[in-house]
Design a protein around this motif. Structure first.
Motif, short mmCIF file in Angstrom:
data_model
loop_
_atom_site.label_atom_id
_atom_site.label_comp_id
_atom_site.label_asym_id
_atom_site.label_seq_id
_atom_site.Cartn_x
_atom_site.Cartn_y
_atom_site.Cartn_z
N LEU A 89 0.94 -1.27 0.06
CA LEU A 89 0.09 -0.02 0.04
C LEU A 89 0.93 1.18 0.16
CD1 LEU A 89 -2.55 -1.02 2.61
CD2 LEU A 89 -2.76 -1.20 0.20
N LYS A 90 0.62 2.09 -0.65
CA LYS A 90 1.46 3.38 -1.06
C LYS A 90 0.97 4.64 -0.84
CE LYS A 90 0.37 3.59 -5.62
NZ LYS A 90 0.84 3.93 -7.07
N ALA A 91 -0.21 5.04 -0.33
CA ALA A 91 -0.62 6.56 -0.69
C ALA A 91 -0.20 7.18 1.12
CB ALA A 91 -2.20 6.51 -0.73
N VAL A 92 0.69 8.14 1.06
CA VAL A 92 1.11 8.67 2.19
C VAL A 92 -0.21 9.18 3.17
CG1 VAL A 92 2.04 10.71 3.25
CG2 VAL A 92 3.39 9.31 1.39
N GLY A 93 -0.82 9.93 2.52
CA GLY A 93 -2.27 10.50 3.39
C GLY A 93 -3.09 9.25 3.82
N GLU A 94 -3.41 8.48 3.07
CA GLU A 94 -4.26 7.22 3.52
C GLU A 94 -3.61 6.54 4.62
OE1 GLU A 94 -6.70 4.19 1.01
OE2 GLU A 94 -4.50 3.58 1.20
N PRO A 99 -3.38 3.21 9.73
CA PRO A 99 -2.25 2.81 9.89
C PRO A 99 -1.82 1.48 9.99
CG PRO A 99 -3.06 4.15 11.82
CD PRO A 99 -3.73 4.39 10.54
N LEU A 100 -2.98 0.84 10.87
CA LEU A 100 -2.82 -0.37 10.91
C LEU A 100 -2.91 -1.46 9.84
CD1 LEU A 100 -3.01 -2.70 13.06
CD2 LEU A 100 -5.39 -2.73 13.13
N ALA A 101 -3.85 -0.82 8.97
CA ALA A 101 -3.78 -1.46 7.48
C ALA A 101 -2.54 -1.51 6.75
CB ALA A 101 -4.81 -0.92 6.72
N TYR A 102 -1.76 -0.39 6.94
CA TYR A 102 -0.62 -0.12 6.23
C TYR A 102 0.66 -1.03 6.98
CZ TYR A 102 -1.46 3.10 2.60
OH TYR A 102 -1.92 3.62 1.43
N TYR A 103 0.59 -1.15 8.07
CA TYR A 103 1.63 -1.81 8.90
C TYR A 103 1.53 -3.48 8.47
CZ TYR A 103 3.69 2.26 11.26
OH TYR A 103 4.34 3.39 11.68
N ARG A 104 0.20 -3.83 8.96
CA ARG A 104 -0.26 -5.29 8.50
C ARG A 104 -0.06 -5.69 7.17
NH1 ARG A 104 -6.18 -5.91 9.70
NH2 ARG A 104 -5.55 -6.52 11.95
N ASN A 105 -0.56 -4.83 6.20
CA ASN A 105 -0.13 -5.25 4.84
C ASN A 105 1.38 -5.22 4.23
OD1 ASN A 105 -1.37 -5.66 1.98
ND2 ASN A 105 0.18 -4.26 1.65
N GLY A 149 15.33 7.07 9.16
CA GLY A 149 14.40 6.86 10.01
C GLY A 149 14.22 7.90 11.34
N VAL A 150 14.77 9.05 11.14
CA VAL A 150 14.39 10.23 12.12
C VAL A 150 13.31 11.32 11.21
CG1 VAL A 150 15.49 12.18 13.36
CG2 VAL A 150 16.54 9.99 13.05
N GLY A 151 12.23 11.56 11.90
CA GLY A 151 11.38 12.78 11.53
C GLY A 151 10.49 12.10 10.10
N ILE A 152 10.41 10.61 10.27
CA ILE A 152 9.46 10.29 9.33
C ILE A 152 7.89 10.64 9.58
CG2 ILE A 152 8.52 8.11 8.12
CD1 ILE A 152 11.48 6.91 8.61
N THR A 153 7.10 11.20 8.86
CA THR A 153 6.05 11.86 9.21
C THR A 153 4.64 10.85 8.93
OG1 THR A 153 5.82 13.01 7.17
CG2 THR A 153 6.81 13.99 8.77
N ASN A 154 4.82 9.79 8.34
CA ASN A 154 3.71 8.91 8.23
C ASN A 154 3.94 7.61 8.22
OD1 ASN A 154 4.49 7.83 5.15
ND2 ASN A 154 5.05 10.25 5.36
N PRO A 155 2.87 6.58 8.54
CA PRO A 155 3.34 5.29 8.66
C PRO A 155 3.67 4.40 7.09
CG PRO A 155 0.96 5.71 9.53
CD PRO A 155 1.68 6.97 8.99
N TYR A 156 3.44 5.06 6.01
CA TYR A 156 3.79 4.57 4.72
C TYR A 156 5.40 4.40 4.88
CZ TYR A 156 5.74 4.62 -0.11
OH TYR A 156 6.50 4.21 -0.84
#
Length: 349
Positions: A89-94, A99-105, A149-156
């Protein structure tokens, strides 16, 4: 080498499959159609077009990499020498919303894939990473030695960073002899010059240039520019845009390096042009390519946005013998041809 390509029907995946076939590689392609289109027979429309462009049959199986049993069936039945892993999955805003769907997938799929590679002794692995792993850049241009790894602003972005770390650890395990190449993409744009394959976003595009091209063709009314007071040449955000065909060829070069060297351990490369273009410059270039005026308005900056991001791609030139050949004019020309020829994406075929 026979290459398993996951997420093969997507934007970057389909362009890479085309370049792999042109370079003489055999492929086996899988996708679950979460970011791509299937026809009534269940075939990937983008890969059908790649097959037409190359004159080669493309073995394809619908498969969700999160499904271990489905995935193992492919490793059992197919001869695989290398893996290029795009599926995510690749959409930053989504990713902020889900977040759970992104980490899981993204994490589970990758862990399944690496486990299968280990079990079936496939030791050549190319990972589709992202410039988002750099977070807020500590310097410009960004080279591969910059902190991650520092200042990453989204789960993607976090999933890409986590997967890089997992792959490094797996690659460093004694006696395993992995060849891992992590490719950090900057901002892929454009389409194949034939106009037959390109980016087909579901719903409203998340990325700048597909949005700009849909405004140009009249599908969307106006482009919102998020901030015009950044510390950049014209006040709008600056990014390193790279033609998707150049990006695809970077994966072929990565495979060639593994083939030639035999044992490389884990390596990381930026894939970008090394040139930053502002939002306004991109809009102007698209106006020139399309011959149309693109209406825009200025909105407030988005949370987590940064002024400028562009890379130093010299390591890829030195070790992969790769560099971006196509410039802004070609990016916009090819994107516009795709947009005009496919106003509703692959569904209009």
């Amino acid at each position: 080498m026979r290459v398993l390509v996951t997420g093969a029907a997507g934007f970057i995946g389909s362009h890479t499959v085309l370049e792999l076939l042109n370079a003489g590689y055999d492929v086996i392609c899988i996708d679950n159609f979460s970011n791509s289109i299937a026809d009534e027979k269940g075939e990937a429309v983008s890969l059908t077009r790649v097959s037409q462009l190359t004159g080669k049959q493309i073995p394809f199986k619908k498969c969700d990499v999160c499904d271990e049993k489905e995935l193992e069936e492919i490793f059992k039945t197919e001869k695989i020498d290398a893996v290029i892993h795009f599926a995510a999955l690749k959409a930053v805003g989504e990713s902020v919303q889900l977040p759970l769907a992104y980490y899981r997938n993204n994490i589970v799929a990758s862990l399944n894939l690496i486990a299968m590679c280990k079990k079936y002794e496939v030791r050549n692995f190319i990972f589709s990473s992202s410039a988002t792993v750099y977070g807020t850049p500590e310097k410009l241009p960004i080279d591969e030695s910059c902190r991650v790894g520092v200042g990453i602003t989204n789960p993607y972005g976090q999933t890409k960073y986590m997967m890089e770390q997992i792959l490094r650890d797996v690659g460093a395990a004694p006696g395993e002899n992995w060849n891992m190449i992590l490719l950090r993409y900057f901002n892929p744009v454009g389409a194949h010059p034939s106009g037959r394959i390109g980016e087909d976003p579901k719903g409203v595009p998340n990325n700048l240039m597909p949005y700009v091209s849909q405004v140009a063709i009249g599908k969307l009314p106006v482009l919102t520019i998020y901030g015009d007071q950044w510390e950049t040449k014209d006040g709008t955000g600056v990014r390193d845009f790279i033609h998707v065909v150049d990006l695809a060829k970077g994966h072929v070069k990565a495979l060639e390096r593994m083939d030639k060297k035999g044992s490389i351990g884990t390596e990381v490369f930026n894939l970008g042009t090394g040139t930053g273009y502002s939002v306004k410059e991109m809009v102007t270039a698209m106006e020139k390519a399309s011959g149309r005026t693109i209406p825009s308005k200025v909105g407030p900056p988005r949370v987590g946005d940064i002024a400028s991001v562009y890379c130093d791609p010299s390591l890829a030139l030195e070790k992969l013998e790769w560099k971006a050949e196509l410039g802004l004019e070609e990016m916009c020309r090819d994107l516009w041809k795709w947009q005009i020829d496919n106003p509703n994406g692959f569904l209009a075929a």
